[in-house]
Scaffold this active site. Structure first.
Site, PDB file in Angstrom:
ATOM      1  N   ASP A  66      54.299  80.516  26.305  1.00  0.00           N
ATOM      2  CA  ASP A  66      54.795  79.947  24.918  1.00  0.00           C
ATOM      3  C   ASP A  66      56.180  80.241  24.616  1.00  0.00           C
ATOM      4  O   ASP A  66      57.116  80.958  25.095  1.00  0.00           O
ATOM      5  CB  ASP A  66      54.573  79.764  24.547  1.00  0.00           C
ATOM      6  CG  ASP A  66      53.025  81.826  23.929  1.00  0.00           C
ATOM      7  OD1 ASP A  66      54.082  82.668  24.448  1.00  0.00           O
ATOM      8  OD2 ASP A  66      51.823  82.268  23.473  1.00  0.00           O
ATOM      9  N   ASP A 135      41.960  86.031  16.160  1.00  0.00           N
ATOM     10  CA  ASP A 135      40.945  85.081  16.109  1.00  0.00           C
ATOM     11  C   ASP A 135      40.531  84.063  17.295  1.00  0.00           C
ATOM     12  O   ASP A 135      40.367  83.045  17.140  1.00  0.00           O
ATOM     13  CB  ASP A 135      41.267  83.775  14.901  1.00  0.00           C
ATOM     14  CG  ASP A 135      43.295  83.194  15.365  1.00  0.00           C
ATOM     15  OD1 ASP A 135      43.840  83.917  16.470  1.00  0.00           O
ATOM     16  OD2 ASP A 135      43.585  82.747  15.215  1.00  0.00           O
ATOM     17  N   HIS A 137      42.353  82.908  19.514  1.00  0.00           N
ATOM     18  CA  HIS A 137      43.793  82.256  20.552  1.00  0.00           C
ATOM     19  C   HIS A 137      43.939  82.512  21.960  1.00  0.00           C
ATOM     20  O   HIS A 137      44.354  83.886  21.575  1.00  0.00           O
ATOM     21  CB  HIS A 137      44.524  81.578  19.172  1.00  0.00           C
ATOM     22  CG  HIS A 137      45.753  83.055  19.162  1.00  0.00           C
ATOM     23  ND1 HIS A 137      45.536  83.477  18.208  1.00  0.00           N
ATOM     24  CD2 HIS A 137      46.296  83.814  20.239  1.00  0.00           C
ATOM     25  CE1 HIS A 137      46.828  84.962  18.396  1.00  0.00           C
ATOM     26  NE2 HIS A 137      47.202  84.057  19.117  1.00  0.00           N
ATOM     27  N   GLU A 142      45.410  77.600  19.373  1.00  0.00           N
ATOM     28  CA  GLU A 142      44.553  78.101  17.925  1.00  0.00           C
ATOM     29  C   GLU A 142      43.187  77.829  18.074  1.00  0.00           C
ATOM     30  O   GLU A 142      42.605  76.174  18.588  1.00  0.00           O
ATOM     31  CB  GLU A 142      45.857  78.110  16.701  1.00  0.00           C
ATOM     32  CG  GLU A 142      47.044  78.307  16.445  1.00  0.00           C
ATOM     33  CD  GLU A 142      46.959  79.364  16.185  1.00  0.00           C
ATOM     34  OE1 GLU A 142      46.230  80.599  15.610  1.00  0.00           O
ATOM     35  OE2 GLU A 142      48.080  80.145  15.580  1.00  0.00           O
TER      36      GLU A 142
END
Length: 260
Positions: A66, A135, A137, A142
């Site tokens: 990314d 979380d 990801h 996400e």
């Protein structure tokens, strides 16, 4: 899904062993490289082997997961610069052998498609290093991300920006709001996935990824569908695993011929 629970140094050694075996068995190996704190000990171990044992990356291509959108190429937190400082410049990759999504492109949609195409034209990723967010990801996919998504522009969740603020002097307002990220579908095409997670703050995400139901609310759960994925965690990160004792028993009794 194989789960290995050990201390950080052994985890780094195991991942480095897998990478060294790949480099020795393929004429043009392709690595998937991750940024963040999780793979740092792996990169340090690979650098040590390069410096002391002659491990070479001269025939290796690399693809990053990314990149932030909007950061200038010279920004120290541009992931191109981060991965260069943490790993690439410390070994002997050829010039231009490691690519990342172009977060400065005028046409981000086209840049995303071009990136997926570049991975395919390189023959696909042989071994992909991954981390996981609190979380759930993976890369910057996400919660709510499509489990079959491709490289694309994404809006970063507030929690992710808060988590990453430490790299921007603690100022969350300096953290970009958008990124380009490999999609979950793109990641799942790699032939071997190795996910590293350490620390108690990752325990719930690890539990959901390994033992929870597959759901876009915990994007990492899609890894349960991959035919060759290895999850490497330390004791704090493994503290929520219901089958932790079984995973330890399984690893302790592996046959000699079994490797990651």
């Amino acid at each position: 899904m194989e789960v290995i629970i050990s201390d950080d140094q052994e985890l780094a050694t195991l991942v480095a062993d897998a990478i060294e075996r790949l480099l020795g068995s393929e004429t043009a190996p392709v690595l998937g490289l991750a940024t963040g704190s999780s793979p740092l000990s792996v990169y340090d171990e690979l650098v040590r082997r390069h410096e002391h044992n002659g491990l070479t990356f001269s025939n290796v291509r690399g693809f990053m997961l990314d990149e932030y959108v909007g950061l200038p190429e010279s920004h120290p937190q541009s992931y191109r610069n981060v991965i260069d400082a943490e790993f690439v410049s410390r070994v002997d990759f050829r010039e231009g052998a490691v690519q990342g999504p172009d977060g400065t492109a005028a046409d981000l949609v086209a840049a995303s498609s071009d990136y997926d195409r570049a991975i395919t034209e390189a023959g696909g990723i042989d071994l992909q290093i991954l981390g996981i967010g609190t979380d759930g990801h993976v890369a910057f996919n996400e919660p709510g991300s499509s489990l079959s998504s491709r490289t694309r522009i994404k809006s970063l969740a507030d929690q992710t920006r808060v988590d990453n603020a430490r790299f921007f002097g603690g100022d969350v307002d300096q953290v970009p709001r958008h990124c380009l990220t490999q999609g979950l579908g793109t990641i799942m095409e790699a032939r071997h996935l190795l996910l590293i997670a350490t620390g108690g703050h990752k325990a719930e995400a690890v539990h959901q990824m390994v033992e929870g139901s597959i759901s876009s609310m915990w994007p990492a759960t899609v890894l349960q569908m991959h035919p060759h994925v290895t999850v490497l965690v330390d004791d704090p990160a493994a503290s929520r695993l219901q089958l932790g004792d079984y995973y330890r028993q399984t690893y302790a009794n592996k046959l000699d011929r079994e490797r990651l």
